[in-house]
Scaffold this motif. Structure first.
Motif, short mmCIF file in Angstrom:
data_model
loop_
_atom_site.label_atom_id
_atom_site.label_comp_id
_atom_site.label_asym_id
_atom_site.label_seq_id
_atom_site.Cartn_x
_atom_site.Cartn_y
_atom_site.Cartn_z
N MET A 17 0.84 -1.21 0.00
CA MET A 17 0.00 0.00 0.00
C MET A 17 0.87 1.25 0.00
O MET A 17 0.60 2.20 -0.74
CB MET A 17 -0.92 0.01 1.22
N LEU A 18 1.93 1.25 0.80
CA LEU A 18 2.80 2.42 0.86
C LEU A 18 3.58 2.61 -0.44
O LEU A 18 3.79 3.74 -0.88
CB LEU A 18 3.76 2.29 2.05
N GLU A 19 3.97 1.51 -1.07
CA GLU A 19 4.67 1.60 -2.36
C GLU A 19 3.77 2.18 -3.45
O GLU A 19 4.25 2.85 -4.37
CB GLU A 19 5.16 0.22 -2.80
N LYS A 20 2.48 1.93 -3.34
CA LYS A 20 1.51 2.46 -4.31
C LYS A 20 1.22 3.94 -4.07
O LYS A 20 0.46 4.54 -4.82
CB LYS A 20 0.20 1.68 -4.24
N GLY A 21 1.76 4.51 -3.00
CA GLY A 21 1.57 5.93 -2.73
C GLY A 21 0.50 6.24 -1.70
O GLY A 21 0.17 7.40 -1.47
N TYR A 22 -0.05 5.23 -1.07
CA TYR A 22 -1.06 5.44 -0.03
C TYR A 22 -0.38 5.90 1.26
O TYR A 22 0.77 5.60 1.51
CB TYR A 22 -1.83 4.16 0.27
N ASP A 26 -6.28 6.64 8.99
CA ASP A 26 -7.06 6.41 10.20
C ASP A 26 -6.82 4.99 10.70
O ASP A 26 -6.56 4.09 9.90
CB ASP A 26 -8.55 6.59 9.88
N VAL A 27 -6.90 4.83 12.02
CA VAL A 27 -6.76 3.51 12.64
C VAL A 27 -7.88 3.33 13.64
O VAL A 27 -8.11 4.20 14.49
CB VAL A 27 -5.39 3.37 13.36
N GLU A 39 -5.14 6.09 2.46
CA GLU A 39 -5.74 7.06 1.54
C GLU A 39 -4.69 7.51 0.52
O GLU A 39 -3.54 7.76 0.85
CB GLU A 39 -6.26 8.26 2.31
N LYS A 40 -5.16 7.61 -0.72
CA LYS A 40 -4.34 8.15 -1.82
C LYS A 40 -5.25 9.10 -2.57
O LYS A 40 -6.11 8.68 -3.32
CB LYS A 40 -3.87 7.01 -2.72
N LEU A 48 -7.23 -2.19 5.54
CA LEU A 48 -6.62 -3.48 5.87
C LEU A 48 -6.97 -3.85 7.30
O LEU A 48 -6.95 -3.00 8.18
CB LEU A 48 -5.09 -3.42 5.74
N HIS A 49 -7.25 -5.12 7.53
CA HIS A 49 -7.50 -5.62 8.87
C HIS A 49 -6.21 -6.27 9.37
O HIS A 49 -5.81 -7.31 8.86
CB HIS A 49 -8.65 -6.62 8.87
N ILE A 50 -5.58 -5.67 10.35
CA ILE A 50 -4.33 -6.16 10.92
C ILE A 50 -4.67 -6.88 12.22
O ILE A 50 -5.18 -6.27 13.16
CB ILE A 50 -3.34 -5.00 11.17
N LYS A 51 -4.36 -8.16 12.28
CA LYS A 51 -4.76 -8.98 13.42
C LYS A 51 -3.63 -9.26 14.40
O LYS A 51 -3.88 -9.44 15.58
CB LYS A 51 -5.31 -10.32 12.92
N THR A 52 -2.40 -9.32 13.93
CA THR A 52 -1.29 -9.72 14.81
C THR A 52 -0.74 -8.53 15.58
O THR A 52 -0.78 -7.38 15.12
CB THR A 52 -0.15 -10.36 14.00
N ALA A 53 -0.18 -8.82 16.75
CA ALA A 53 0.45 -7.78 17.56
C ALA A 53 1.66 -7.20 16.84
O ALA A 53 1.89 -5.98 16.87
CB ALA A 53 0.86 -8.35 18.91
N ASP A 54 2.44 -8.04 16.18
CA ASP A 54 3.61 -7.55 15.45
C ASP A 54 3.19 -6.67 14.28
O ASP A 54 3.86 -5.68 13.97
CB ASP A 54 4.46 -8.72 14.95
#
Length: 67
Positions: A17-22, A26-27, A39-40, A48-54
């Motif tokens: 996502m960051l490579e695409k320029g986003y 918000d979190v 957002e771009k 994106l749904h981030i599930k892991t603590a890492d």
């Protein structure tokens, strides 16, 4: 899938996502993980749904450096 493998997948998705320029806009966190809104431009968003603590630590660090 192991937790490490899940983290690697989440990290790759975030990096893509960051490579695409986003940018992280918000979190929203709850007991099942974090929903990170990218957002771009004004009309181009993705979540994106981030599930892991890492994974949460990873995007938090990126968010800190983004500001």
């Amino acid at each position: 899938m192991t937790e490490y493998a899940e983290y690697v997948l989440e990290r790759e998705q975030i990096d893509l996502m960051l490579e695409k320029g986003y940018k992280i806009k918000d979190v929203k966190e709850n007991l099942s993980g974090a929903f990170v809104t990218f957002e771009k431009g004004k009309d181009d968003t993705d979540i994106l749904h981030i599930k892991t603590a890492d994974g949460r630590k990873y995007f938090s660090n990126l968010l800190f450096h983004q500001k």
